[in-house]
Write a protein that holds these residues in place. Structure first.
Motif, mmCIF file in Angstrom:
data_model
loop_
_atom_site.group_PDB
_atom_site.id
_atom_site.type_symbol
_atom_site.label_atom_id
_atom_site.label_comp_id
_atom_site.label_asym_id
_atom_site.label_seq_id
_atom_site.Cartn_x
_atom_site.Cartn_y
_atom_site.Cartn_z
ATOM 1 N N ASN A 407 0.824 -1.220 0.000
ATOM 2 C CA ASN A 407 0.000 0.000 0.000
ATOM 3 C C ASN A 407 0.852 1.262 0.000
ATOM 4 O O ASN A 407 0.509 2.255 -0.648
ATOM 5 N N ALA A 408 1.987 1.221 0.739
ATOM 6 C CA ALA A 408 2.897 2.377 0.762
ATOM 7 C C ALA A 408 3.468 2.629 -0.626
ATOM 8 O O ALA A 408 3.595 3.767 -1.078
ATOM 9 N N ALA A 409 3.816 1.531 -1.347
ATOM 10 C CA ALA A 409 4.334 1.661 -2.714
ATOM 11 C C ALA A 409 3.258 2.191 -3.655
ATOM 12 O O ALA A 409 3.549 2.955 -4.583
ATOM 13 N N LEU A 410 1.994 1.800 -3.404
ATOM 14 C CA LEU A 410 0.877 2.256 -4.245
ATOM 15 C C LEU A 410 0.589 3.742 -4.060
ATOM 16 O O LEU A 410 0.109 4.410 -4.966
ATOM 17 N N THR A 411 0.879 4.243 -2.837
ATOM 18 C CA THR A 411 0.510 5.635 -2.527
ATOM 19 C C THR A 411 1.664 6.623 -2.708
ATOM 20 O O THR A 411 1.723 7.639 -2.025
ATOM 21 N N GLY A 412 2.594 6.275 -3.602
ATOM 22 C CA GLY A 412 3.605 7.262 -3.986
ATOM 23 C C GLY A 412 4.919 7.216 -3.241
ATOM 24 O O GLY A 412 5.614 8.226 -3.141
ATOM 25 N N HIS A 413 5.283 6.052 -2.695
ATOM 26 C CA HIS A 413 6.568 5.928 -1.986
ATOM 27 C C HIS A 413 7.430 4.858 -2.656
ATOM 28 O O HIS A 413 6.898 3.902 -3.225
ATOM 29 N N LEU A 414 8.747 5.012 -2.539
ATOM 30 C CA LEU A 414 9.665 3.936 -2.925
ATOM 31 C C LEU A 414 9.937 3.138 -1.661
ATOM 32 O O LEU A 414 10.404 3.692 -0.653
ATOM 33 N N VAL A 415 9.625 1.850 -1.679
ATOM 34 C CA VAL A 415 9.760 1.002 -0.489
ATOM 35 C C VAL A 415 10.844 -0.046 -0.748
ATOM 36 O O VAL A 415 10.822 -0.740 -1.771
ATOM 37 N N LEU A 416 11.790 -0.149 0.180
ATOM 38 C CA LEU A 416 12.860 -1.151 0.104
ATOM 39 C C LEU A 416 12.658 -2.138 1.242
ATOM 40 O O LEU A 416 12.372 -1.732 2.372
ATOM 41 N N SER A 417 12.817 -3.425 0.964
ATOM 42 C CA SER A 417 12.663 -4.401 2.041
ATOM 43 C C SER A 417 13.365 -5.703 1.697
ATOM 44 O O SER A 417 13.887 -5.871 0.595
ATOM 45 N N THR A 418 13.384 -6.628 2.678
ATOM 46 C CA THR A 418 13.992 -7.949 2.465
ATOM 47 C C THR A 418 12.956 -9.037 2.701
ATOM 48 O O THR A 418 11.949 -8.827 3.378
ATOM 49 N N LEU A 419 13.242 -10.201 2.145
ATOM 50 C CA LEU A 419 12.350 -11.351 2.248
ATOM 51 C C LEU A 419 13.229 -12.602 2.279
ATOM 52 O O LEU A 419 14.249 -12.656 1.599
ATOM 53 N N HIS A 420 12.844 -13.589 3.072
ATOM 54 C CA HIS A 420 13.633 -14.825 3.144
ATOM 55 C C HIS A 420 13.135 -15.830 2.110
ATOM 56 O O HIS A 420 12.247 -16.637 2.383
ATOM 57 N N THR A 421 13.683 -15.755 0.906
ATOM 58 C CA THR A 421 13.407 -16.774 -0.113
ATOM 59 C C THR A 421 14.718 -17.149 -0.785
ATOM 60 O O THR A 421 15.688 -16.381 -0.724
ATOM 61 N N ASN A 422 14.745 -18.319 -1.434
ATOM 62 C CA ASN A 422 16.003 -18.807 -2.017
ATOM 63 C C ASN A 422 16.326 -18.220 -3.379
ATOM 64 O O ASN A 422 17.470 -18.252 -3.807
ATOM 65 N N SER A 423 15.318 -17.718 -4.073
ATOM 66 C CA SER A 423 15.568 -17.154 -5.400
ATOM 67 C C SER A 423 14.729 -15.904 -5.583
ATOM 68 O O SER A 423 13.780 -15.659 -4.819
ATOM 69 N N ALA A 424 15.048 -15.127 -6.600
ATOM 70 C CA ALA A 424 14.292 -13.897 -6.871
ATOM 71 C C ALA A 424 12.850 -14.238 -7.248
ATOM 72 O O ALA A 424 11.895 -13.650 -6.721
ATOM 73 N N ALA A 425 12.677 -15.221 -8.139
ATOM 74 C CA ALA A 425 11.334 -15.579 -8.595
ATOM 75 C C ALA A 425 10.484 -16.159 -7.456
ATOM 76 O O ALA A 425 9.258 -16.004 -7.444
ATOM 77 N N GLY A 426 11.115 -16.796 -6.476
ATOM 78 C CA GLY A 426 10.392 -17.390 -5.350
ATOM 79 C C GLY A 426 9.704 -16.372 -4.460
ATOM 80 O O GLY A 426 8.817 -16.720 -3.670
ATOM 81 N N SER A 427 10.095 -15.098 -4.563
ATOM 82 C CA SER A 427 9.503 -14.052 -3.726
ATOM 83 C C SER A 427 8.065 -13.753 -4.115
ATOM 84 O O SER A 427 7.259 -13.359 -3.264
ATOM 85 N N LEU A 428 7.734 -13.902 -5.397
ATOM 86 C CA LEU A 428 6.395 -13.518 -5.872
ATOM 87 C C LEU A 428 5.312 -14.459 -5.341
ATOM 88 O O LEU A 428 4.337 -13.984 -4.739
ATOM 89 N N PRO A 429 5.447 -15.785 -5.478
ATOM 90 C CA PRO A 429 4.465 -16.684 -4.844
ATOM 91 C C PRO A 429 4.429 -16.523 -3.315
ATOM 92 O O PRO A 429 3.381 -16.680 -2.701
ATOM 93 N N ARG A 430 5.604 -16.197 -2.717
ATOM 94 C CA ARG A 430 5.654 -16.014 -1.252
ATOM 95 C C ARG A 430 4.763 -14.846 -0.832
ATOM 96 O O ARG A 430 4.054 -14.917 0.182
ATOM 97 N N LEU A 431 4.790 -13.742 -1.570
ATOM 98 C CA LEU A 431 3.938 -12.588 -1.264
ATOM 99 C C LEU A 431 2.454 -12.957 -1.413
ATOM 100 O O LEU A 431 1.622 -12.525 -0.616
ATOM 101 N N ILE A 432 2.163 -13.765 -2.434
ATOM 102 C CA ILE A 432 0.776 -14.213 -2.625
ATOM 103 C C ILE A 432 0.342 -15.096 -1.453
ATOM 104 O O ILE A 432 -0.778 -14.976 -0.945
#
Length: 582
Positions: A407-432
């Motif tokens: 929501n912060a990214a949707l409302t006009g902010h650049l958001v940086l964060s980390t996620l514990h996944t093994n690959s870049a593509a693995g982050s997208l299903p993890r968010l879902i």
């Protein structure tokens, strides 16, 4: 006392170290690569470093000394503190009356000479020396430190009172007394000092049945540093609890704390975690250097397409950028480097972290404190009212934080964060999986970077080529044609070479570097969220499907990026396979 470039060129020709043709070519090539002429001559192997140093010494009228075989007495060695000696490449080697002779690589370093003069209250006589000489003397510091450490343990523990740990036997007063005991203070101070000088990232102090083991994590691997007698265990734990402002008489629950060690040479924060185990309390301390100069993305290991895309992503005014990987793979360092690039007076950067690992000027950093209800989600909610341009969330751990970050990214902010996944593509299903809607992910996530850390090869590395069997085995792990294309882009190979024609490197142990590795560098994969991948996110595609599509669009996997770095001589194939194969 600088050597004039024209004077250096004249002496180089007079001494027959290079001929006129070689010198003219070196001048042109060095100006293209923006290197100093003398550095270029040494780096390309036209002259040896020692020959250059001797020549400079002759021109400047400063005596040259060779200390490669010299044994320096500890009293003289300690006149210059080891951190300064290592950082400035300057060592004391002889004292005659009020005169102190110091050997150095840079005769222009007048500031360090002045500092030593004031500290030692002696007349300083500078001498030029070789890199090998400096290394020989610096190794003697190491020996003297280990000798000092062993001596303290052996001498002081004999006079220490034995405290049997137990809730009934040991009172808070006993623990306070143990923590203030001089031998304990000396042992803990030496442990910390040794870790700092070894450039350890963590200290593990582990109680066993009859002893206590100290291990340092250096370049990602644990090394046993010292075995201490069991009788010092209670005092050491108590001392560290006092330093980190923890409860002395709490032995049943985990505790977290922090303290700082500050000298003229360094400033280090220690993040302390104490955990009850069967034989006592285990301590792990993370070393966080403060005030160290910032990294660049290039220094972290980004290059070519990865570097280009990352720079493009972080310049966007809105969106969500994720850095992923397991614990200890350098995610926080990458985020801090990005923030350092974006940190200008025109923007307001706010963070919510657990813990705050490095202090950064002009950035508003908030520490998570779940005990009082300050979670990532609550902290992020409050930060949105602070008029931020850029937000950094230490980690997306739950669905609430994920929703707020999107929501912060949707409302006009650049958001940086980390996620514990093994690959870049693995982050997208993890968010879902965390409950984020696919159409929101597709419209906010601008890029995902996955990484690991590999150990760098030391300069004594040796060259070799892959055998036919090795090439076949590697072909099972990666797409060899894509790797060869990447090597051509990097100009490591020119045309039709095959994998077995390329030089790779392996570690070669030396007295300076027993395992052949020193420091670490990142290997990365950078996923660009293209229109095709957005469609796949909306269709809830699997990580394998997204990964396959990203590769077809030019994404280099971490393994492929690691092989490129291995071909460049930065690391070894074994090291790349060690960190990428799960």
């Amino acid at each position: 006392m600088q050597v004039d470039p024209s004077q250096l060129k004249a002496f180089l020709l007079d001494s027959n170290l290079v001929n006129k043709k070689q010198l003219e070519k070196a001048e042109k090539d060095s100006s293209k690569t923006k290197q100093k002429l003398d550095e270029f001559l040494v780096n390309t192997g036209l002259i040896k470093q020692e020959e250059l140093t001797k020549l400079k010494a002759y021109i400047l009228g400063i005596p040259f000394v060779n200390l490669e075989e010299e044994k320096i007495s500890p009293e003289i060695l300690q006149i210059i503190p080891e951190p300064i000696a290592r950082k400035q490449n300057i060592v004391a080697f002889r004292k005659t009356g009020r005169n102190l002779e110091v050997a150095m690589l840079d005769p222009d370093d007048l500031q360090t000479i002045e500092f030593i003069k004031k500290k030692a209250n002696l007349k300083i006589l500078p001498r030029l020396t070789s890199v090998a000489s400096i290394k020989n003397v610096l190794r003697q510091y190491q020996k003297s430190l280990k000798a000092e450490f062993g001596d303290i343990i052996e001498r002081e523990t004999k006079i220490m009172p034995v405290i049997t740990e137990g809730e009934e036997e040991t009172t808070k007063e006993d623990l306070e007394k143990a923590a203030q005991d001089l031998p304990v203070i000396k042992i803990v101070d030496t442990l910390l000092k040794h870790a700092i000088l070894q450039k350890a990232s963590d200290i593990h102090i582990e109680p066993m049945e009859k002893e206590m083991i100290v291990r340092y994590r250096i370049d990602g691997l644990l090394h046993e540093a010292m075995t201490l007698p069991k009788q010092v265990a209670t005092g050491i734990v108590a001392r560290i609890k006092v330093l980190a402002n923890m409860k002395l008489d709490e032995h049943r629950l985990p505790q977290d704390g922090r303290f700082k060690v500050e000298t003229e040479e360094y400033k280090i924060s220690f993040r302390v975690s104490i955990l009850p185990v069967y034989d006592g309390e285990k301590i792990v301390m993370r070393l966080l250097p403060e005030g160290s100069k910032g990294f660049t993305l290039e220094a972290l290991g980004f290059w070519g397409r990865n570097l280009e895309i990352t720079h493009h992503q972080i310049q966007k005014p809105t969106g969500l950028i994720l850095v992923t990987g397991p614990t200890g793979c350098g995610k926080t360092t990458t985020l801090y480097t990005i923030m350092d690039i974006l940190n200008t007076p025109e923007v307001n950067i706010s963070t919510v972290e657990d813990p705050i690992e490095y202090r950064m000027p002009r950035i508003n950093q908030t520490q998570v404190n779940p005990k009082i209800g300050l979670t990532f989600a609550n902290g992020l909610r409050s930060l949105l009212r602070q008029d931020p341009d850029i937000l950094m969330v230490g980690e997306i751990r739950d669905d609430e934080t994920a929703g707020l970050a999107i929501n912060a990214a949707l409302t006009g902010h650049l958001v940086l964060s980390t996620l514990h996944t093994n690959s870049a593509a693995g982050s997208l299903p993890r968010l879902i999986d965390m409950g984020a809607e696919p159409f929101l992910i597709a419209s906010t996530v601008v890029g995902i970077e996955a990484q690991r850390l590999v150990r760098r090869l030391y300069e004594t590395k040796e060259k070799y080529r892959l055998s036919k069997n090795e090439v076949e085995n590697i072909g099972k792990e990666i797409n060899v044609d894509r790797l060869l294309d990447a090597l051509r882009q990097e100009k490591i190979i020119k045309g039709g070479e095959k994998l077995q024609d390329i030089d790779f490197y392996r570690p070669k142990p030396s007295p300076d570097c027993p395992d052949g590795y020193k420091d670490r560098i990142g290997i990365h994969e950078v996923l660009e969220i293209t229109e095709t991948i957005k469609v796949m996110i909306n269709k809830r595609a699997t990580s394998d499907e997204i990964d396959k599509q990203a590769r077809s669009e030019g994404m280099l996997t971490m393994l492929e990026d690691g092989f490129v770095k291995a071909a460049r001589g930065l690391t070894s194939i074994e090291e790349v396979l060690r960190v990428t194969q799960e």
